[in-house]
Design an enzyme around this catalytic site. Structure first.
Site, PDB file in Angstrom:
ATOM      1  N   ASP A 488       7.679 -19.861 -47.415  1.00  0.00           N
ATOM      2  CA  ASP A 488       7.798 -19.257 -46.092  1.00  0.00           C
ATOM      3  C   ASP A 488       8.580 -20.116 -45.120  1.00  0.00           C
ATOM      4  O   ASP A 488       8.988 -19.642 -44.052  1.00  0.00           O
ATOM      5  CB  ASP A 488       6.399 -19.079 -45.482  1.00  0.00           C
ATOM      6  CG  ASP A 488       5.824 -17.711 -45.775  1.00  0.00           C
ATOM      7  OD1 ASP A 488       6.606 -16.772 -45.959  1.00  0.00           O
ATOM      8  OD2 ASP A 488       4.589 -17.604 -45.806  1.00  0.00           O
TER       9      ASP A 488
HETATM   10  C1  GLC Z   1       3.430 -21.568 -41.983  1.00  0.00           C
HETATM   11  C2  GLC Z   1       2.902 -22.369 -43.134  1.00  0.00           C
HETATM   12  C3  GLC Z   1       3.079 -21.651 -44.434  1.00  0.00           C
HETATM   13  C4  GLC Z   1       2.594 -20.256 -44.331  1.00  0.00           C
HETATM   14  C5  GLC Z   1       3.190 -19.536 -43.130  1.00  0.00           C
HETATM   15  C6  GLC Z   1       2.597 -18.165 -43.009  1.00  0.00           C
HETATM   16  O1  GLC Z   1       4.784 -21.428 -42.075  1.00  0.00           O
HETATM   17  O2  GLC Z   1       3.490 -23.635 -43.240  1.00  0.00           O
HETATM   18  O3  GLC Z   1       2.387 -22.339 -45.440  1.00  0.00           O
HETATM   19  O4  GLC Z   1       2.947 -19.572 -45.477  1.00  0.00           O
HETATM   20  O5  GLC Z   1       2.924 -20.257 -41.965  1.00  0.00           O
HETATM   21  O6  GLC Z   1       2.989 -17.491 -41.882  1.00  0.00           O
HETATM   22  C1  GLC Z   2       1.353 -19.887 -47.698  1.00  0.00           C
HETATM   23  C2  GLC Z   2       1.607 -18.397 -47.743  1.00  0.00           C
HETATM   24  C3  GLC Z   2       2.350 -18.003 -48.990  1.00  0.00           C
HETATM   25  C4  GLC Z   2       3.566 -18.851 -49.169  1.00  0.00           C
HETATM   26  C5  GLC Z   2       3.237 -20.332 -49.112  1.00  0.00           C
HETATM   27  C6  GLC Z   2       4.458 -21.207 -49.153  1.00  0.00           C
HETATM   28  O1  GLC Z   2       0.416 -20.239 -48.660  1.00  0.00           O
HETATM   29  O2  GLC Z   2       0.393 -17.687 -47.681  1.00  0.00           O
HETATM   30  O3  GLC Z   2       2.713 -16.655 -48.951  1.00  0.00           O
HETATM   31  O4  GLC Z   2       4.156 -18.526 -50.387  1.00  0.00           O
HETATM   32  O5  GLC Z   2       2.547 -20.614 -47.916  1.00  0.00           O
HETATM   33  O6  GLC Z   2       5.170 -21.198 -47.980  1.00  0.00           O
END
Ligand code: GLC
Ligand code: GLC
Length: 817
Positions: A488
């Protein structure tokens, strides 16, 4: 230091002191009513949706930590002394304290001033309430004790987001009723709701409170409620302000005497047309709820409900049990990892002690992955989840990134455009088909964006998933990344310089350049699954087309996604490489090494790309606490990379040990035949194996956390964000399907273990499509070749076909050479 221990026989984690480094929590409920409960009775409850139907209030990030929960107070009427038997919120030095977290229940027992108090909290199956079963015992040899018992929960005003923000309204709308000792919370019931909460007690009341300020007294906290200090409730009736539920019960106990008190906290819905008592009245119609309350206030019914819950879990876990030479493997596979998979399946990333319940609903990519670790437990629930997820898919094959569990509608605030999302649906459906053999799901008519009239068979949804990727490719022919792929925080189209912008949604580039090798690998995995499904359905021509798509994408990855020593991560908006030796920072990333090898790229090819990528990873990313997400960490903010470089080095996606990715490497190592390396990586993040590191690890030793601080962080090895993480499902898949090697396929149960050299073998029982397989694996040589005997007959290959109809038990002997 340790804060407790595993009780494997009773399937519990036993916490022996209340001051754990962080609250160590458990979940109550696995159907519609859920609760989070910490080892000191902190936490909250909700019906289905932690935001829209919050039953009790919780203040996150509070001081002291974890205050607000399911509280009980005991008061010695002679001395006036009072304390909390769950330690919080009064935090007296208890003489004895034990918390047992079990499967769907928690028991907290303590002793203070010669009084033992033990409370069992659980949610009965089929009910939308929780039971607190309190047993108080007078341990004093000669004195009769006169005690007061007070209960306390703080009601939420249903929409937990509104509750935390809209005070000008909310402090004026609270309403309750007290009837026959039951406290009913009915805020907003007068208008558009037909649901209410209630808090009941089995005993005759000495008093009650429903107005928080009356119970606590001005400027006091939960640690010193005025009513408890005084030994007397105010019988307050909330009208606006902050409704709470508190019962006051007097209890006299002879030496050695025990008494049980039951509290019920529940959620109830009335038929909308008969929600009031009588036409014109505003009192709740209690006809449907009263029998329920009466039922669960009977001790024998509580006992029976608890016994059912234990049987339910025994049966679920019984689907797959193993006995290996390693206790940490057994414990996680047989119990805790499977349990965590149930929790992530139910709650996605919505409500934990690190997910507030108001932020995220059900994640599309998250829930599809969670299903991988859950599908064998209750395939029918996995089936429904797939249909719900597919209904939030868009016509073009893309998907809403999240949906609310209550409404099942896609979440507009986030929208779509996360270009990896569609591939995960294919992988989830493939896992369901392999587990269940249920072809009928492919014919189910499922709408797009939940729009009536837009339905197509699920199979077409899957086809559109692949098309979505094929139609969105960049200059090298690799898939465009969109807002983000699995990571993300790798936001290659965002370019945000405005504080507070969401990195995922503040897109400022047209997105026609930045490409993702991760999505390429996911596409290949998905296309290969589609080919296998088509072949299974007898559609050879389609199967060939899917194989061709996979082969084309593989050729593209080999041509443009290989960096020389490892797989590249992406191309950015300028067409420059991300995750390459050419980069200043972020030269090698974990995700493509795992996913590309899993997709079969570079296995057995001339240059040995798979082996090379994994060796590079070992050299650059492996640490004693797990595998880092990338190296070198980004030391500053890079506008063109986005959120990944917003974290301090060593945290989260910026070179943290993002545990979700580690099992991909375990699987990749198993694929190339390295059993020792695969299991070694498994052990590094296995919470049970890290139990001794309690003060460093800090999170619960019985469940995975999302992240462990990386080597660039000062507290390398510290875990964060426990419970709701894709780590649960993927570790379960890695250990059970790839290291132990017991893999459902469309044709039968495949058995191809890739074990550590030191293991002499293992045994397992696995229920697969209604048949119980008893599997005994014995290592007779150093390699990974297997020979199978099924019910005494040698079998060619390693896929055990289903037995003739009517046969429910199969014996499989496996020798590994
Ligand atoms: C933030 C976190 C990530 C997560 C995302 C969801 O970017 O670092 O882990 O997946 O929020 O919105
Ligand atoms: C968080 C989110 C997931 C994403 C991950 C890596 O765990 O829930 O959707 O893949 O962060 O950013």
């Amino acid at each position: 230091m340790r804060y407790g221990h595993f009780d494997d026989t009773n399937r519990e984690y036993v916490i022996t002191r209340p001051d754990t480094p962080l609250p160590w929590i458990n979940y109550l409920g696995c159907e519609d009513y859920f609760g989070l409960i910490s080892n000191t009775a902190g936490g909250y409850s909700f019906y289905r949706d932690a935001r829209l139907r919050r039953v009790t209030r919780y203040r996150y990030n509070n001081v002291p930590l974890d205050c607000g929960g399911r509280y009980l107070y005991l008061r010695d009427e002679k001395t006036g002394q009072f304390w909390s038997p769950s330690w919080q919120p009064t935090r007296h030095d208890l003489e004895g304290y034990t918390c047992w977290h079990g499967l769907g229940y928690t028991v907290i027992t303590s002793r203070y001033a010669s009084i033992e108090a033990s409370t069992r909290y659980f949610v009965p199956l089929g009910a939308t309430l929780e039971i607190w079963q309190l047993t108080v015992t007078n341990l004093h040899p000669s004195q009769t004790r006169h005690l007061s018992v007070f209960s306390a929960v703080e009601f939420c005003l249903w929409d937990a987001w509104d509750d935390a923000t809209n005070f000008q309204r909310n402090l004026s709308i609270g309403e309750v009723e007290v009837d026959g000792g039951v406290i009913y919370h009915k805020t907003e019931y007068r208008e558009r709701r037909n649901h209410f909460a209630y808090f009941a007690c089995s005993e005759e009341l000495a008093g009650f409170d429903t107005q928080r300020d009356a119970f606590l007294g001005p400027y006091r906290g939960w640690d010193r409620p005025a009513a408890v200090e005084r030994g007397k409730s105010c019988n307050s009736l909330a009208h606006g302000w902050a409704p709470l539920g508190s019962h006051h019960v007097w209890l006299s106990l002879a030496p050695g005497e025990s008494r049980q008190i039951t509290f019920l906290l529940g959620y109830h819905e009335n038929p909308p047309e008969s929600k009031f008592d009588a036409p014109g009245s505003l009192t709740i119609n209690k006809q449907t709820v009263k029998p329920l309350i009466a039922h669960f206030l009977q001790p024998e019914n509580v006992q029976a409900a608890f016994a059912r819950l234990r049987d339910y879990w025994a049966e679920l876990l019984g689907q797959f049990q193993v006995e290996t030479p390693d206790v940490h493997t057994d414990r996680m596979v047989n119990l805790w990892n499977a349990y965590q998979c149930m929790v992530t399946f139910n709650l996605s990333r919505s409500a934990s002690y690190f997910e507030s319940g108001v932020g995220r609903g059900m994640g599309f990519r998250d829930s599809n992955q969670d299903l991988l670790g859950f599908v064998h437990m209750v395939p029918a629930r996995a089936r429904q989840r797939i249909l719900d997820l597919a209904a939030t898919q868009l016509q073009d094959g893309g998907a809403y990134h999240q949906y609310q569990p209550l409404t099942k509608q896609g979440n507009n605030a986030i929208g779509g455009g996360f270009n990896d999302d569609p591939a995960w649906l294919v992988l989830a459906v493939a896992a369901y088909l392999k587990e269940s053999g249920d072809r009928s799901i492919l014919d189910e008519l499922v709408p797009y964006d939940n729009r009536p009239g837009s339905e197509t068979p699920l199979l077409e949804h899957l086809q559109r998933c692949l098309r979505y990727t094929l139609e969105r490719r960049g200059p090298h022919g690799l898939p465009l990344i969109g807002r983000a792929d699995w990571n993300d925080c790798l936001n290659l189209n965002t370019f945000s310089s405005t504080p507070g912008d969401s990195f995922q949604t503040a897109t400022s580039r047209d997105g026609r350049t930045a490409e993702s090798v991760v999505i390429a690998a996911l596409f290949i995995l998905a296309a290969k699954e589609m080919a296998a499904i088509a072949r299974w359905l007898g559609q050879a021509e389609q199967a060939q087309q899917y194989d061709n798509m996979a082969a084309d994408m593989e050729a593209t990855v080999v041509a443009y996604g290989w960096d020389g020593e490892w797989f590249l991560r992406a191309y950015d908006d300028a067409g420059d490489k991300v995750g390459s030796a050419e980069c200043e920072e972020g030269q090698i990333y974990v995700e493509p090494q795992g996913l590309c090898v899993m997709a079969g790229i570079g296995s057995g090819d001339g240059p040995g790309r798979a082996e090379k990528a994994l060796a590079s990873l070992r050299q650059h990313l492996a640490t004693a606490h797990g595998i880092l997400l990338q190296q070198p960490a980004y030391s500053r903010y890079y506008l063109h990379l986005g959120e990944i470089s917003s974290y301090p080095p060593g945290y989260k996606e910026n070179a943290g040990i993002f545990c979700h990715t580690n099992p991909w490497i375990m699987i990749a190592e198993a694929i190339v035949g390295h059993g020792d390396q695969a299991h070694d990586y498994y052990q590094r993040i296995n919470p049970s194996a890290r139990e001794e590191l309690g003060d460093l690890h800090r999170c619960e030793p019985y469940v995975y956390a999302q992240m462990i601080a990386g080597r660039d962080a000062p507290n390398h090895g510290e875990a964060k964000n426990s419970w709701l993480t894709g780590t649960a499902a993927w570790n379960y898949v890695a250990i059970t399907q790839w290291i132990l090697g017991i893999r459902p396929t469309l044709q039968g149960l495949q058995i191809a273990p890739v074990l550590p050299a030191g293991w002499t073998g293992f045994t397992a029982t696995r229920t697969f499509r209604g048949v119980r397989y008893h599997i005994a694996v014995q290592r007779v040589g150093p390699g990974n070749e297997v020979q199978l005997t099924v019910d005494g007959q040698p079998l060619a290959g390693n896929v055990v076909p289903l037995p003739a109809a009517g046969q429910t038990e199969v014996q499989v002997q496996v020798t590994v050479h």
